[in-house]
Each structure stands twice: as structure tokens, then as C-alpha cells.
Design a protein around this motif. Structure first.
Motif, PDB file in Angstrom:
ATOM      1  N   HIS A  92       0.803  -1.224   0.000  1.00 41.38           N
ATOM      2  CA  HIS A  92       0.000   0.000   0.000  1.00 41.38           C
ATOM      3  C   HIS A  92       0.832   1.269   0.000  1.00 41.38           C
ATOM      4  CE1 HIS A  92      -3.948  -2.100   1.306  1.00 41.38           C
ATOM      5  NE2 HIS A  92      -3.699  -2.187   0.027  1.00 41.38           N
ATOM      6  N   THR A  93       2.074   1.159   0.483  1.00 48.00           N
ATOM      7  CA  THR A  93       2.959   2.335   0.426  1.00 48.00           C
ATOM      8  C   THR A  93       3.065   2.826  -1.015  1.00 48.00           C
ATOM      9  OG1 THR A  93       4.233   0.985   1.925  1.00 48.00           O
ATOM     10  CG2 THR A  93       5.114   3.131   1.420  1.00 48.00           C
ATOM     11  N   HIS A  94       3.133   1.886  -1.953  1.00 44.62           N
ATOM     12  CA  HIS A  94       3.283   2.260  -3.357  1.00 44.62           C
ATOM     13  C   HIS A  94       2.053   2.990  -3.882  1.00 44.62           C
ATOM     14  CE1 HIS A  94       6.602  -0.953  -4.111  1.00 44.62           C
ATOM     15  NE2 HIS A  94       6.916  -0.061  -3.213  1.00 44.62           N
ATOM     16  N   HIS A  95       0.870   2.535  -3.469  1.00 40.43           N
ATOM     17  CA  HIS A  95      -0.351   3.245  -3.877  1.00 40.43           C
ATOM     18  C   HIS A  95      -0.301   4.681  -3.396  1.00 40.43           C
ATOM     19  CE1 HIS A  95      -1.809  -0.924  -3.955  1.00 40.43           C
ATOM     20  NE2 HIS A  95      -2.635  -0.498  -4.879  1.00 40.43           N
ATOM     21  N   MET A  96       0.095   4.841  -2.141  1.00 41.69           N
ATOM     22  CA  MET A  96       0.083   6.194  -1.572  1.00 41.69           C
ATOM     23  C   MET A  96       1.081   7.082  -2.302  1.00 41.69           C
ATOM     24  SD  MET A  96      -0.477   5.739   2.508  1.00 41.69           S
ATOM     25  CE  MET A  96       0.147   4.159   2.949  1.00 41.69           C
ATOM     26  N   ILE A  97       2.253   6.531  -2.612  1.00 35.75           N
ATOM     27  CA  ILE A  97       3.250   7.330  -3.334  1.00 35.75           C
ATOM     28  C   ILE A  97       2.710   7.699  -4.718  1.00 35.75           C
ATOM     29  CG2 ILE A  97       5.584   7.334  -4.285  1.00 35.75           C
ATOM     30  CD1 ILE A  97       6.385   5.466  -1.993  1.00 35.75           C
ATOM     31  N   ALA A  98       2.036   6.749  -5.366  1.00 37.55           N
ATOM     32  CA  ALA A  98       1.469   7.039  -6.683  1.00 37.55           C
ATOM     33  C   ALA A  98       0.449   8.170  -6.591  1.00 37.55           C
ATOM     34  CB  ALA A  98       0.818   5.784  -7.271  1.00 37.55           C
ATOM     35  N   THR A  99      -0.388   8.140  -5.534  1.00 45.35           N
ATOM     36  CA  THR A  99      -1.391   9.203  -5.427  1.00 45.35           C
ATOM     37  C   THR A  99      -0.724  10.553  -5.175  1.00 45.35           C
ATOM     38  OG1 THR A  99      -1.744   8.792  -3.070  1.00 45.35           O
ATOM     39  CG2 THR A  99      -3.224   7.682  -4.598  1.00 45.35           C
ATOM     40  N   ILE A 100       0.439  10.556  -4.498  1.00 43.50           N
ATOM     41  CA  ILE A 100       1.152  11.830  -4.307  1.00 43.50           C
ATOM     42  C   ILE A 100       1.636  12.339  -5.662  1.00 43.50           C
ATOM     43  CG2 ILE A 100       3.116  12.951  -3.214  1.00 43.50           C
ATOM     44  CD1 ILE A 100       2.906  11.011  -0.953  1.00 43.50           C
ATOM     45  N   GLY A 101       2.136  11.419  -6.510  1.00 41.84           N
ATOM     46  CA  GLY A 101       2.549  11.814  -7.859  1.00 41.84           C
ATOM     47  C   GLY A 101       1.392  12.426  -8.634  1.00 41.84           C
TER      48      GLY A 101
ATOM     49  N   VAL B 245       8.664  19.321  -0.116  1.00 45.50           N
ATOM     50  CA  VAL B 245      10.006  18.856   0.241  1.00 45.50           C
ATOM     51  C   VAL B 245       9.972  17.346   0.493  1.00 45.50           C
ATOM     52  CG1 VAL B 245      11.916  19.140   1.846  1.00 45.50           C
ATOM     53  CG2 VAL B 245      10.527  21.112   1.219  1.00 45.50           C
ATOM     54  N   THR B 246       8.951  16.915   1.240  1.00 44.09           N
ATOM     55  CA  THR B 246       8.797  15.476   1.478  1.00 44.09           C
ATOM     56  C   THR B 246       8.694  14.732   0.157  1.00 44.09           C
ATOM     57  OG1 THR B 246       7.474  16.103   3.383  1.00 44.09           O
ATOM     58  CG2 THR B 246       7.478  13.789   2.785  1.00 44.09           C
ATOM     59  N   PHE B 247       7.932  15.330  -0.758  1.00 46.42           N
ATOM     60  CA  PHE B 247       7.740  14.711  -2.070  1.00 46.42           C
ATOM     61  C   PHE B 247       9.074  14.559  -2.786  1.00 46.42           C
ATOM     62  CE2 PHE B 247       6.854  15.256  -6.667  1.00 46.42           C
ATOM     63  CZ  PHE B 247       6.103  14.120  -6.856  1.00 46.42           C
ATOM     64  N   GLU B 248       9.930  15.573  -2.681  1.00 47.37           N
ATOM     65  CA  GLU B 248      11.222  15.464  -3.356  1.00 47.37           C
ATOM     66  C   GLU B 248      12.073  14.351  -2.742  1.00 47.37           C
ATOM     67  OE1 GLU B 248      12.974  19.345  -3.757  1.00 47.37           O
ATOM     68  OE2 GLU B 248      11.410  19.963  -5.164  1.00 47.37           O
ATOM     69  N   PHE B 249      12.055  14.233  -1.406  1.00 41.98           N
ATOM     70  CA  PHE B 249      12.791  13.135  -0.771  1.00 41.98           C
ATOM     71  C   PHE B 249      12.294  11.794  -1.302  1.00 41.98           C
ATOM     72  CE2 PHE B 249      13.246  15.805   3.352  1.00 41.98           C
ATOM     73  CZ  PHE B 249      14.137  16.625   2.697  1.00 41.98           C
ATOM     74  N   LEU B 250      10.952  11.699  -1.399  1.00 41.42           N
ATOM     75  CA  LEU B 250      10.348  10.467  -1.903  1.00 41.42           C
ATOM     76  C   LEU B 250      10.841  10.151  -3.297  1.00 41.42           C
ATOM     77  CD1 LEU B 250       6.530  10.462  -1.166  1.00 41.42           C
ATOM     78  CD2 LEU B 250       8.117   8.605  -0.866  1.00 41.42           C
ATOM     79  N   LEU B 251      10.894  11.198  -4.121  1.00 43.56           N
ATOM     80  CA  LEU B 251      11.339  11.051  -5.500  1.00 43.56           C
ATOM     81  C   LEU B 251      12.769  10.529  -5.549  1.00 43.56           C
ATOM     82  CD1 LEU B 251      10.305  11.852  -8.373  1.00 43.56           C
ATOM     83  CD2 LEU B 251      11.624  13.933  -8.104  1.00 43.56           C
ATOM     84  N   PHE B 252      13.652  11.118  -4.736  1.00 42.64           N
ATOM     85  CA  PHE B 252      15.053  10.675  -4.705  1.00 42.64           C
ATOM     86  C   PHE B 252      15.134   9.203  -4.345  1.00 42.64           C
ATOM     87  CE2 PHE B 252      16.012  15.182  -3.000  1.00 42.64           C
ATOM     88  CZ  PHE B 252      15.831  15.699  -4.262  1.00 42.64           C
ATOM     89  N   LEU B 253      14.379   8.841  -3.289  1.00 43.60           N
ATOM     90  CA  LEU B 253      14.424   7.464  -2.805  1.00 43.60           C
ATOM     91  C   LEU B 253      13.904   6.498  -3.859  1.00 43.60           C
ATOM     92  CD1 LEU B 253      13.245   7.156   0.880  1.00 43.60           C
ATOM     93  CD2 LEU B 253      15.482   6.774  -0.099  1.00 43.60           C
ATOM     94  N   VAL B 288       5.974  16.775 -15.466  1.00 42.80           N
ATOM     95  CA  VAL B 288       6.839  15.672 -15.889  1.00 42.80           C
ATOM     96  C   VAL B 288       7.047  14.698 -14.733  1.00 42.80           C
ATOM     97  CG1 VAL B 288       9.092  15.096 -16.841  1.00 42.80           C
ATOM     98  CG2 VAL B 288       8.003  17.243 -17.469  1.00 42.80           C
ATOM     99  N   LEU B 289       7.322  15.261 -13.533  1.00 48.76           N
ATOM    100  CA  LEU B 289       7.717  14.406 -12.418  1.00 48.76           C
ATOM    101  C   LEU B 289       6.573  13.575 -11.851  1.00 48.76           C
ATOM    102  CD1 LEU B 289      10.188  16.738 -10.541  1.00 48.76           C
ATOM    103  CD2 LEU B 289      10.686  14.816 -12.022  1.00 48.76           C
ATOM    104  N   GLY B 290       5.359  14.133 -11.850  1.00 48.48           N
ATOM    105  CA  GLY B 290       4.209  13.394 -11.324  1.00 48.48           C
ATOM    106  C   GLY B 290       4.054  12.051 -12.034  1.00 48.48           C
ATOM    107  N   PRO B 291       3.914  12.071 -13.377  1.00 48.41           N
ATOM    108  CA  PRO B 291       3.803  10.788 -14.090  1.00 48.41           C
ATOM    109  C   PRO B 291       5.040   9.909 -13.914  1.00 48.41           C
ATOM    110  CG  PRO B 291       3.080  12.576 -15.484  1.00 48.41           C
ATOM    111  CD  PRO B 291       3.654  13.206 -14.263  1.00 48.41           C
ATOM    112  N   ILE B 292       6.241  10.520 -13.816  1.00 48.03           N
ATOM    113  CA  ILE B 292       7.448   9.706 -13.619  1.00 48.03           C
ATOM    114  C   ILE B 292       7.322   8.901 -12.330  1.00 48.03           C
ATOM    115  CG2 ILE B 292       9.922   9.787 -13.066  1.00 48.03           C
ATOM    116  CD1 ILE B 292      10.277  11.936 -15.096  1.00 48.03           C
ATOM    117  N   ILE B 293       6.884   9.586 -11.261  1.00 49.08           N
ATOM    118  CA  ILE B 293       6.677   8.913  -9.980  1.00 49.08           C
ATOM    119  C   ILE B 293       5.727   7.726 -10.134  1.00 49.08           C
ATOM    120  CG2 ILE B 293       5.359   9.183  -7.837  1.00 49.08           C
ATOM    121  CD1 ILE B 293       7.876  10.212  -7.214  1.00 49.08           C
ATOM    122  N   VAL B 294       4.600   7.985 -10.799  1.00 52.73           N
ATOM    123  CA  VAL B 294       3.596   6.928 -10.944  1.00 52.73           C
ATOM    124  C   VAL B 294       4.172   5.764 -11.739  1.00 52.73           C
ATOM    125  CG1 VAL B 294       1.339   6.373 -11.895  1.00 52.73           C
ATOM    126  CG2 VAL B 294       1.691   8.558 -10.746  1.00 52.73           C
TER     127      VAL B 294
END
Lengths: 288, 343
Positions: A92-101, B245-253, B288-294
Motif C-alpha cells: 500500500h505504500t506504493h499506492h500512496m506514493i502514486a497518489t502523491i505523484g 520537500v517530502t515529495f522530493e525526498f520520496l522522489l530521490f528514494l 513531468v515528475l508526477g507521471p514519472i513517480i507513478v
């Protein structure tokens, strides 16, 4: 006393908005088991669609809201197919990260299309009413009435219609529902469609009394999460009661203390409840 | 000969060498050194996030706020209160660690989605405090003129290269700590919790204590990075405490690889230079980054380092099979050769 009644009605109107948004969120949570962190961004998108259909296309207000709701329902189905269906076996962590994207994507798109500034939308119901000496704008009365009608219709849909009952069945027991021939993929799509349509309606209703901005979803996002946590994730009555409790607490704290206190009251309430009962007031299902 | 080199070690050595040598190559471009330093600071914060998300599997959305608190402590103390950098830096670390401990006490009573939402609310509350407590934080006007670290003997931190090596030193510490943690019992307990909390509990892991320690440490590391960030940029505003900022950390990880030793640094450097190149597209960045994350979450949830790590055992297995076949063929001629030697 007049001020109190006026603020109570304002609180009820705000509560109606919160309920519509929170009920959709809690439905998705109940069926799919993860919070859609992009819900606030979809609220904003619904608001902008309503604005464009009303101002740019020139549709009547009610038609504009219904059309925006339909568009968001289609967006919901697309999201389920493109993002959450492929993720159904992931943690579920992945779902949440996707929704943040998704959230950041939608905010950026709205900024590109409609600009970063505030947009104003006039209510077609501009009049005022006097209730026990308090002046109430007609738009707020419309909000309260519409919210009631939609919530009753939703309850009817969930309890009486086949699709609604399928949603409830999947919420209660996914494996069991599959065994009796319910297709969880279809249920997920319907749930997303209903959830996104509801949030569009709430945004369309609130647009005339608030300004539209790309960041309008951010605070709503946290508020609706506070509501569904307060009510217990996945609990429908919890979301409705939580919506009104939080809205009235917010309005009263801003009226009698300060605006910042209104904002903070929500989170202090939320943290207090979680510290005492980590699964929320109506939460019974153990959360993993 | 090639088989003796551990590819993982080789990768780490290459990255470390590249980072150490970077200022020599970029000597005439202080701006690029600065970009790399900023990326390294973000990488430190990503190491913090890696402990709670990558190892323990809990999605904390408050880490941007912890980063912001660290930045504000250094920023406000060195400007309004005339503290030295070192004193305020130390306080920033201690205070964010304490904040992490205190919020962990409540946050970790919750699990999964509740935990994510709770930490998101916590982050937002900190953001509200930063934007509304004008008399202390200057709200939207931010804090400018944050001090550089004071000289230690002959070491002059106003030199971009010195600051770079200082940050790199801490970054190396963060990477080494992650490496050591993964090999220790404490680290393995965290990974066990990520796999299954019930299972971890049943094999004797003290889940509550482990999670509390992980959350506290990760908050402290985020705060430390925030303190460095304030000093390097010299200016901080409420944006440094926002959920972005949290989102950027997430992206890096996510790009580098969650739960890996080298993931945070590779992800941060890559994204920092990507941002640099996309600077003309600043406003389109998130489109660009939103879809990349997904897409990453769906198709490559292990990130670059996770992917490379997966390659290594596969190659080793292939080599082992090939070696075994070779041995069968030469068994008669080379009777002294033992299987261990080939392996």
C-alpha cells in the motif's frame, strides 16, 4: 445569538461540502484499502471544470456541476485502470506514493491551464435569506439542501442498487465477494467514478463562496483525511458525522478565537483522537 | 580475475571517487559545485527518510517538515539571535531528534494508512506554525543572511569546495550508517517489520521500540540536513517546510532505490542534475515528475540501485552454473581442483 445561528448554518454548509468530499474518500479507502492522497487535487480539478463549463462554455450552474461530475467520474475510471489496477498486488505504500505523484501532476496541470491566480465565480443564487434574525446567503442554503439530497441518494445507491451492494460486499470481504461472482475490478472502477463525481459536486457547490486557486485542494485534503480518520477509515456514518463535527468546530474556533485557531483546531482534534484511539471513532477494522 | 571484483563494492567505490573528485573537475564552476552540494544535502535527508520508509516500510509525510524545522532553527538562531553556526547546528539536530521522538510516540501508535495521514497532518501543522507565527519565523518574508559555518583553524567554510567536502563527509557517514545498520540486528529487525509486523513480533523483535528508534533517527537526520541547507543557501522561507520537500525526498528514494545503501545518493544527484537541466521548464517540472513517480512505482519500484542489485546475484548464479559445467568437463584432467575454489 444571531452570530451563533449564522455561524452554525455556515458550519452546516461547510459540513455538507466536507461530507461529500469525505464520503468519496472513505468509499475508495473501504474498497481499495489505501487513502487517495490526491483527493484534494481532484476537488480542485472539479472546481475548475465547473468554472470553465459555467463561465467559458456558458452552461447553467446546475448543468455545469453535473457535467463536471461526469467528467471526473470518467477521470476516476481512467485512474483506476491506468494506475491502481496495475498496482493491485503492490504494497500500500506504493499506492500512496502514486497518489502523491498524481496530486503534484494535477496541481501543475491546473496551474498551466488556468494560471496560478485566484478565479472568482458568481453564484446564480445571489439572494439572502433571514433565518431567526441571521442573514444567510442562498448559496449556503443550496449547499446544505444539495448535500442532503446527494447523501440520501448515495445511501440509497449503496443499500439498494446492485452496484452499490457490490461495493459494500467488497468493502466487507474482498475474497468472499469474488467467490459469489462479484468482479472486484468493476467494483473498483465504479467506486472511483462515484468518489470523484462526489468530490466534483462538492467543489462545484463551494466554488461560488470561495475563490478558486490551484492550492485550494491542499487544506481540503488534510481536512477530509482528518474527517475520515476521526470517523474511522472506511466508515460511512463516521465520515458524515465527522464532516459536520469538524466543519462546526472549525467555523466556531475561527469565529470565537482566531482564523489560525480554526485551522489548527482540526489537527489538534485529529491528533487527540488518534492518540486515544488509533483507529478512529467508528473504526473497527484493524488497519495494516 | 574479473570474478574476484565485487561489483557492488566497485559501484560504491566509483560513486565515492566521482564525488571526491567532482570539485577538481568543476573547479572553475562554483555554481555547479553548489548544485552538487545542495544535492548532497538532499541526499543526507533522503538517507533519513530511507531509514523509516526504505527499511521499516512506514510512509512518513512529515520529513519535509522536520527538514524545515532544522533549517529554521539554524536560520533563526544565527540571524536573529546571533548564535554561531556550530551551536545552532547542534541544537537543530538535538531539537529535531527530540521532535521526532515526541511525535513518534503518538504517530507510531497508528499503522499503515493512518500513519501516513497522521504524519501528513503533523507536517501541515508545522507548516502552519511556520507561516503563521510571524513574530518568530517572519512568515512569508523568510529568513535571510543565514551564517556559513565559522572557520575551524585554517578550514574556511566560505570556500564552496570546503563546504562541499564538509557536506560530503556527513553524507559518507549517513551512507556508512545505513550500510552498518543493514548488517546489524537492529537494521534486520527494521527490515523484518517492513516484511510483516506480526512476523517480526513473533520472532522476538520489539516492534514498538525498533520503530520508535527508526523514526527518531530519521527525523534527526532530516533536521541535520535542514540545518546544512539553511547555511548553504543563506535564505529559507516557508517553502522549505512544505509537503513538496517530502515529495522530493520520496522522489530521490524512489529513483535511487528504497532501502538500499547507495539509493539515496544516486537518486538525489540524478534528480538534482535533471532539475538543473529542466530549469527552463521549471513550471512544467511537476507535470513531468508526477507521471514519472507513478510510472516508477508501477514498473520500477526498486529504483536504479535495487535493479542493479538484482542483476548481481543473477550474474553470479550464471557464472556459478557455467563454472560447474566447466568443472564437470575437466573433472578428469584437474582432479585437484575443489568446487570451493571455482565458486
Amino acid at each position: 445569538m444571531t452570530l451563533f445561528i449564522q455561524q452554525l448554518i455556515n458550519g452546516l454548509a461547510l459540513g455538507g461540502i466536507y461530507c461529500l468530499a469525505a464520503v468519496g474518500l472513505t468509499l475508495v479507502f473501504g474498497v481499495l484499502g489505501f487513502p487517495n492522497l490526491a483527493h484534494g487535487a481532484l476537488f480542485m480539478l472539479g472546481g475548475y471544470f465547473t468554472y470553465s463549463l459555467l463561465v467559458d462554455v456558458g452552461l447553467p450552474y446546475v448543468v455545469a456541476i453535473v457535467c463536471a461530475a461526469l467528467v471526473l467520474a470518467v477521470v476516476g475510471v481512467l485512474f483506476e485502470r491506468l494506475i491502481f489496477h496495475p498496482l493491485r498486488k503492490a504494497p500500500h505504500t506504493h499506492h500512496m506514493i502514486a497518489t502523491i505523484g498524481v496530486m503534484f501532476f494535477l496541481i501543475a496541470v491546473v496551474q498551466e491551464v488556468w494560471g496560478t491566480g485566484f478565479l472568482r465565480m458568481d453564484s446564480p443564487f445571489a439572494g439572502r435569506m433571514t433565518v431567526v434574525g441571521a442573514q444567510i446567503s442562498s448559496q449556503r442554503v443550496i449547499i446544505i439542501v444539495t448535500a442532503m439530497v446527494v447523501l440520501i441518494a448515495l445511501t440509497w445507491f449503496l443499500k439498494k442498487s446492485v452496484h452499490g451492494q457490490a461495493i459494500e460486499a467488497v468493502e466487507q470481504d474482498r475474497t468472499g465477494a469474488t467467490l459469489v461472482g462479484i468482479n472486484p475490478g468493476v467494483v473498483s472502477m465504479v467506486t472511483f467514478a462515484v468518489s470523484f463525481a462526489l468530490v466534483a459536486v462538492s467543489a462545484g457547490l463551494v466554488a461560488p463562496i470561495q475563490l478558486l486557486s490551484p492550492t485550494m485542494g491542499e487544506s481540503l485534503n488534510l481536512i477530509v483525511f482528518a474527517i475520515i480518520i476521526l470517523g474511522g477509515l472506511g466508515s460511512l456514518p463516521g465520515a458524515i458525522i465527522g464532516g459536520f463535527v469538524i466543519a462546526i468546530a472549525e467555523v466556531m474556533a475561527s469565529t470565537y478565537i482566531s482564523v489560525a485557531a480554526g485551522e489548527a483546531a482540526i489537527f489538534i482534534l485529529l491528533m487527540g483522537v488518534l492518540a486515544v484511539k488509533p483507529t478512529g471513532l467508528f473504526g473497527m477494522v484493524e488497519q495494516r | 580475475m574479473m570474478e574476484k571484483i565485487n561489483p557492488r563494492l566497485l559501484g560504491v567505490a566509483l560513486v565515492a571517487l566521482a564525488l571526491l573528485a567532482a570539485p577538481l573537475v568543476l573547479n572553475d564552476q562554483p555554481y555547479l559545485i553548489r548544485v552538487t552540494t545542495t544535492a548532497a544535502i538532499y541526499a543526507i535527508a533522503a538517507y533519513g527518510m530511507n531509514i523509516i520508509l526504505g527499511l521499516t516500510g512506514q510512509l512518513s509525510l512529515a520529513h519535509g517538515a522536520f527538514f524545515g524545522v532544522g533549517a529554521y532553527i539554524v536560520g533563526l538562531l544565527t540571524t536573529d539571535h546571533d548564535w554561531s553556526f556550530w551551536g545552532s547546528f547542534l541544537l537543530a539536530i538535538v531539537a529535531t531528534t527530540a521532535l521526532g521522538y515526541a511525535s513518534g510516540l503518538i504517530a507510531l501508535r497508528t499503522q499503515g494508512a493512518y500513519f501516513a495521514i497522521f504524519t501528513m497532518a503533523l507536517g501541515f501543522l508545522i507548516f502552519i506554525v511556520v507561516t503563521r507565527w510571524e513574530s518568530v519565523t517572519h512568515a512569508h518574508s523568510g529568513v535571510s543572511g543565514v551564517k556559513y559555518p565559522e572557520n575551524i583553524g585554517p578550514i574556511d567554510f566560505t570556500q564552496p569546495t570546503t563546504m562541499y567536502y564538509f557536506v560530503l563527509f556527513i553524507l559518507g557517514g549517513a551512507a556508512y550508517t545505513t550500510h552498518a545498520l543493514l548488517r546489524s540486528n537492529a537494521g534486520r529487525s527494521l527490515v523484518a517489520i517492513r516484511t510483516s509486523e506480526d512476523l517480526a513480533r513473533s520472532i522476538g523483535v520489539n516492534v514498538a521500540v525498533s520503530k520508535q528508534l527508526a523514526f527518531t533517527a530519521s527525523a534527526g537526520i532530516a533536521g541535520l540536513a535542514g540545518g546544512l541547507f539553511a547555511s548553504l543557501t543563506g535564505f529559507i522561507g516557508p517553502d522549505s517546510a512544505a509537503i513538496d520537500v517530502t515529495f522530493e525526498f520520496l522522489l530521490f528514494l524512489l529513483i535511487g532505490g528504497m532501502g538500499t545503501v547507495m539509493g539515496p545518493v544516486i537518486g538525489s544527484l540524478l534528480v538534482a542534475f535533471l532539475f538543473e537541466m529542466l530549469q527552463d521548464l521549471q513550471s512544467y517540472r511537476f507535470i513531468v515528475l508526477g507521471p514519472i513517480i507513478v510510472l516508477l512505482v508501477i514498473f520500477a519500484p526498486k529504483g536504479i540501485v535495487g535493479y542493479l542489485n538484482d542483476l548481481i546475484p543473477a550474474r553470479r548464479r550464471r557464472r556459478q552454473r557455467a563454472a560447474a559445467r566447466a568443472e564437470d568437463a575437466h573433472e578428469a584432467t584437474s582432479a585437484t581442483r575443489t568446487k570451493e575454489e571455482v565458486l
